[in-house]
Design an enzyme around this catalytic site. Sequence first.
Site, PDB file in Angstrom:
ATOM      1  N   GLU A  96       0.915  -1.276  -0.040  1.00  0.00           N
ATOM      2  CA  GLU A  96      -0.005  -0.104  -0.037  1.00  0.00           C
ATOM      3  C   GLU A  96       0.893   1.372  -0.057  1.00  0.00           C
ATOM      4  O   GLU A  96       1.952   1.377   0.501  1.00  0.00           O
ATOM      5  CB  GLU A  96      -0.861  -0.060   1.343  1.00  0.00           C
ATOM      6  CG  GLU A  96      -0.010  -0.186   2.530  1.00  0.00           C
ATOM      7  CD  GLU A  96      -1.202  -0.378   3.774  1.00  0.00           C
ATOM      8  OE1 GLU A  96      -2.095  -1.240   3.578  1.00  0.00           O
ATOM      9  OE2 GLU A  96      -0.720   0.019   4.705  1.00  0.00           O
ATOM     10  N   CYS A 149       5.906  -4.538  15.685  1.00  0.00           N
ATOM     11  CA  CYS A 149       5.357  -3.395  16.835  1.00  0.00           C
ATOM     12  C   CYS A 149       3.997  -3.985  17.181  1.00  0.00           C
ATOM     13  O   CYS A 149       2.972  -4.064  16.109  1.00  0.00           O
ATOM     14  CB  CYS A 149       5.830  -2.165  15.995  1.00  0.00           C
ATOM     15  SG  CYS A 149       7.331  -1.793  15.652  1.00  0.00           S
ATOM     16  N   CYS A 190       5.956  -7.110   7.653  1.00  0.00           N
ATOM     17  CA  CYS A 190       7.023  -6.404   8.281  1.00  0.00           C
ATOM     18  C   CYS A 190       7.381  -7.548   9.280  1.00  0.00           C
ATOM     19  O   CYS A 190       6.506  -8.250  10.078  1.00  0.00           O
ATOM     20  CB  CYS A 190       6.926  -5.208   8.817  1.00  0.00           C
ATOM     21  SG  CYS A 190       7.981  -4.482   9.790  1.00  0.00           S
ATOM     22  N   CYS A 247      -0.481   2.753   8.436  1.00  0.00           N
ATOM     23  CA  CYS A 247       0.347   1.875   7.935  1.00  0.00           C
ATOM     24  C   CYS A 247      -0.050   0.320   8.125  1.00  0.00           C
ATOM     25  O   CYS A 247      -0.510  -0.069   9.120  1.00  0.00           O
ATOM     26  CB  CYS A 247       1.806   1.755   8.896  1.00  0.00           C
ATOM     27  SG  CYS A 247       2.698   0.678   8.989  1.00  0.00           S
ATOM     28  N   CYS A 274       0.843  -1.780  15.353  1.00  0.00           N
ATOM     29  CA  CYS A 274       0.834  -1.652  13.891  1.00  0.00           C
ATOM     30  C   CYS A 274       0.435  -2.847  13.184  1.00  0.00           C
ATOM     31  O   CYS A 274       0.646  -3.734  13.584  1.00  0.00           O
ATOM     32  CB  CYS A 274       2.357  -1.421  13.628  1.00  0.00           C
ATOM     33  SG  CYS A 274       2.677  -1.640  11.772  1.00  0.00           S
ATOM     34  N   CYS A 284       3.615   8.339   1.032  1.00  0.00           N
ATOM     35  CA  CYS A 284       3.936   7.371   2.077  1.00  0.00           C
ATOM     36  C   CYS A 284       4.182   6.242   1.346  1.00  0.00           C
ATOM     37  O   CYS A 284       3.266   5.640   0.679  1.00  0.00           O
ATOM     38  CB  CYS A 284       2.986   7.339   3.305  1.00  0.00           C
ATOM     39  SG  CYS A 284       3.518   6.045   4.501  1.00  0.00           S
TER      40      CYS A 284
HETATM   41  S1  SF4 Z   1       5.581   0.219  12.812  1.00  0.00           S
HETATM   42 FE1  SF4 Z   1       4.913  -1.468  11.652  1.00  0.00          FE
HETATM   43  S2  SF4 Z   1       5.935  -1.254   9.432  1.00  0.00           S
HETATM   44 FE2  SF4 Z   1       6.954  -0.058  11.227  1.00  0.00          FE
HETATM   45  S3  SF4 Z   1       8.731  -1.408  11.947  1.00  0.00           S
HETATM   46 FE3  SF4 Z   1       6.993  -1.677  13.348  1.00  0.00          FE
HETATM   47  S4  SF4 Z   1       5.850  -3.412  12.657  1.00  0.00           S
HETATM   48 FE4  SF4 Z   1       7.208  -2.582  10.759  1.00  0.00          FE
END
Ligand code: SF4
Length: 391
Positions: free
Chosen positions: A95, A155, A151, A375, A158, A144
């Site tokens: 995206e 996190c 990923c 995100c 996220c 963006c």
């Molecule tokens: S915020 Fe999301 S995309 Fe960014 S590093 Fe952490 S898990 Fe990965």
Amino acid sequence: MIAKAETPPIARTPEEWGEAVRAMGGRGFHARQIFRWIHARGVTEPDKMSDLPGAMRAALTEGGLGQVVAIAEERRAADDTRKILGRLRDGATIETVLIPNVTGGKSSLPNPVEQDADASAAADDDEEAAAETGADPVTRVTQCISTQVGCAMGCVFCASGQAGLKRHLGADEIVAQVLLGRSRLDPGEQLRNVVYMGMGEPLHNYEATARSLALLTHQDGIGLSSRRVTVSTSGLVPEIERLGKDFGGNIGLAISLHAADDETRSRLLPINKKYPLPKLMAALRAYPLPSRRRITIEYTLVSGRNDNVDEARKLSRLLRGLPVKINLIPMNPISESALGPPDLSSVLAFQQVLCDDGYSCFIRRRRGDDVSAACGQLALAGAKRKIRLVG
Ligand code: SF4
């Protein structure tokens, strides 16, 4: 015919195109023409490169030049943020988001130092300049972009982190998002800033990220100013050092900090266990930042986790002496998580502590909430995933 080069066509530099066209019996100026068709004009179909010989156009097609990302879905929010779900050649989806600068627009928060832009560190300069000159700022757009499918960083706040890593993007797929985004601008809009803040950890995919940075800032191509390109990282220390060396500190750097002590940060960002705050802070102090530039500190406020004034005081102490500006981002609610944003009074109290200590500190209004524009959210929608919450 083009020999199948290791570097995909859209990721080639003009010099690499020089070698490729020589292998086709072409001349040096053909390399410049092809590079300009792709990067300056956004044309990736060889059939449309009208000033190239027919045999060369056929060879380029055979060599794999063509569209690498197609629009699978595009949503426009009430605030004109546009979220594009892109489909790659292998069917994977990523995206990218277009965020128009709406300085001077309506604000939903009362604080006078609030800015309207999203997680668009590079847009700050535009907003500040526009405020000073009174110029009409409404047509500048920040894009963006994503660097990975999913990923690996995990996190907890996220959506991409919930999905896990599927694969890295190639430099061609990173640059192609910008070509695609530029083609979707409204009349009168101009692509001004690019932020590496979409799906993925850009520095976990360093080679492709670095190549894409070189391509996006190439004067014969898209020609973005390096100060208008920002890489956001969760804190991969060796790659921060490498980025500083490779680009002389000229690429904007944003750090997803989100906590001011190792215990809290490790709960929110597991990467902190590998690169704890003393190492990260040392890397930031050593980053070869040009004078008058600042590192952007992104701090997502998660209710009950990192949002009280004691945390703000700790953050202030941690950052003392570093040239930074701080963006406070009330967490985007994601349906896969029980975590959520703090109430407004907590956000303002947190900000006040930092402003009182002399920091430039902005509250980032969430943009595009109605199109899942945080995100990883659009890509996550529709995908069945196992949800793992840390902390
Ligand atoms: S915020 Fe999301 S995309 Fe960014 S590093 Fe952490 S898990 Fe990965």
